[in-house]
Design a protein around this motif. Structure first.
Motif, short mmCIF file in Angstrom:
data_model
loop_
_atom_site.label_atom_id
_atom_site.label_comp_id
_atom_site.label_asym_id
_atom_site.label_seq_id
_atom_site.Cartn_x
_atom_site.Cartn_y
_atom_site.Cartn_z
N SER A 42 33.20 45.88 35.27
CA SER A 42 31.82 45.40 35.38
C SER A 42 31.72 44.22 36.33
CB SER A 42 31.28 45.01 34.00
OG SER A 42 32.01 43.95 33.48
N VAL A 43 30.48 44.00 36.80
CA VAL A 43 30.17 42.88 37.67
C VAL A 43 29.02 42.11 37.04
CG1 VAL A 43 29.36 42.17 39.95
CG2 VAL A 43 30.89 44.11 39.73
N ASP A 44 29.21 40.82 36.84
CA ASP A 44 28.15 39.96 36.34
C ASP A 44 27.62 39.12 37.50
OD1 ASP A 44 28.55 40.88 33.77
OD2 ASP A 44 29.92 39.24 33.25
N ASN A 45 26.34 39.20 37.76
CA ASN A 45 25.73 38.42 38.84
C ASN A 45 25.03 37.21 38.23
OD1 ASN A 45 26.49 40.24 40.79
ND2 ASN A 45 24.66 41.46 40.58
N TYR A 46 25.70 36.07 38.27
CA TYR A 46 25.05 34.85 37.81
C TYR A 46 24.11 34.35 38.90
CZ TYR A 46 28.39 34.79 34.03
OH TYR A 46 29.12 35.12 32.92
N LYS A 47 24.60 34.26 40.09
CA LYS A 47 23.82 33.91 41.27
C LYS A 47 24.29 34.85 42.37
CE LYS A 47 23.76 29.07 39.93
NZ LYS A 47 24.24 27.75 40.23
N GLU A 48 23.62 34.84 43.48
CA GLU A 48 24.02 35.72 44.58
C GLU A 48 25.43 35.40 45.05
OE1 GLU A 48 23.10 38.54 46.34
OE2 GLU A 48 21.79 38.57 44.62
N LYS A 49 25.77 34.12 45.12
CA LYS A 49 27.10 33.76 45.62
C LYS A 49 28.17 33.84 44.54
CE LYS A 49 26.29 28.89 44.93
NZ LYS A 49 26.33 27.57 45.48
N ASP A 50 27.78 33.72 43.25
CA ASP A 50 28.74 33.78 42.16
C ASP A 50 28.74 35.16 41.53
OD1 ASP A 50 29.75 31.27 42.30
OD2 ASP A 50 28.41 30.41 40.80
N LYS A 51 29.68 35.98 41.93
CA LYS A 51 29.86 37.29 41.31
C LYS A 51 31.18 37.26 40.57
CE LYS A 51 27.16 40.15 44.37
NZ LYS A 51 27.14 41.36 45.19
N ARG A 52 31.12 37.58 39.30
CA ARG A 52 32.33 37.59 38.49
C ARG A 52 32.69 39.03 38.17
NH1 ARG A 52 32.90 34.87 32.65
NH2 ARG A 52 31.92 36.82 32.07
N GLN A 53 33.87 39.44 38.57
CA GLN A 53 34.38 40.78 38.30
C GLN A 53 35.10 40.74 36.95
OE1 GLN A 53 33.72 42.94 40.89
NE2 GLN A 53 32.92 41.25 42.09
N LYS A 54 34.78 41.67 36.07
CA LYS A 54 35.33 41.64 34.72
C LYS A 54 35.90 43.02 34.39
CE LYS A 54 33.66 40.74 30.08
NZ LYS A 54 32.49 40.32 29.31
N VAL A 55 37.04 43.04 33.73
CA VAL A 55 37.70 44.29 33.34
C VAL A 55 38.02 44.18 31.85
CG1 VAL A 55 39.63 45.85 33.76
CG2 VAL A 55 38.77 44.43 35.60
N GLU A 56 37.71 45.25 31.11
CA GLU A 56 38.02 45.31 29.68
C GLU A 56 38.78 46.60 29.41
OE1 GLU A 56 34.28 45.34 27.75
OE2 GLU A 56 33.80 43.27 28.27
N VAL A 57 39.80 46.52 28.57
CA VAL A 57 40.57 47.70 28.18
C VAL A 57 40.70 47.71 26.67
CG1 VAL A 57 42.83 48.82 28.25
CG2 VAL A 57 41.89 47.86 30.31
N SER A 58 40.48 48.87 26.10
CA SER A 58 40.69 49.09 24.69
C SER A 58 41.68 50.25 24.57
CB SER A 58 39.37 49.42 24.00
OG SER A 58 39.60 49.72 22.66
N LEU A 59 42.87 49.98 24.04
CA LEU A 59 43.90 50.99 23.88
C LEU A 59 44.08 51.33 22.41
CD1 LEU A 59 46.94 50.17 26.19
CD2 LEU A 59 45.27 51.96 26.45
N HIS A 60 44.17 52.59 22.12
CA HIS A 60 44.43 53.05 20.77
C HIS A 60 45.88 53.51 20.73
CE1 HIS A 60 43.67 54.69 16.85
NE2 HIS A 60 44.08 55.88 17.23
#
Length: 119
Positions: A42-60
């Motif tokens: 996912s990508v969270d756009n706080y501001k145009e210049k601040d883009k935070r790339q986020k990765v989540e994993v759920s393993l069973h």
């Protein structure tokens, strides 16, 4: 292993999908009893210049579910951080499953039997 890779506010390109799969192979090398996994990029756009790339994993896994998340300015760096965290947790889980804290009964010294009273 069944692996589902999805994107939130992000299109998952074939190159990104292949990168995630090759990195998760490292986890499978340590522990092969992974049933399925779910990866959310996912990508969270706080501001145009601040883009935070986020990765989540759920393993069973067999006997446990593991959830790990990581965030960074670069998606590939976030995936690398996530795989490091995930690998440590999977190896720790495997060590706990295979832990040999106690000796087998046949290798323990027998307690001296109490002497029977004379008759």
């Amino acid at each position: 292993m069944n692996l589902k890779i999805s994107g939130h506010h992000l299109e998952v390109t074939p190159a990104l999908r292949e990168y995630v799969i090759t990195k998760l192979d490292r986890v499978l090398r340590h522990f092969d009893q992974v049933i399925d996994g779910n990866v959310v990029l996912s990508v969270d756009n706080y501001k145009e210049k601040d883009k935070r790339q986020k990765v989540e994993v759920s393993l069973h896994l067999k006997g446990k579910d593991i959830f790990v998340e990581s965030a960074n300015g670069d998606m590939y760096a976030a995936i690398d951080l996530l795989v490091d965290k995930l690998d440590r947790q999977v190896v720790r889980h495997k060590d706990r499953l295979q832990g040999h804290q106690h000796d087998a009964l046949k290798y323990q010294e027998a307690a001296p039997a109490a002497e029977a009273p004379p008759q």
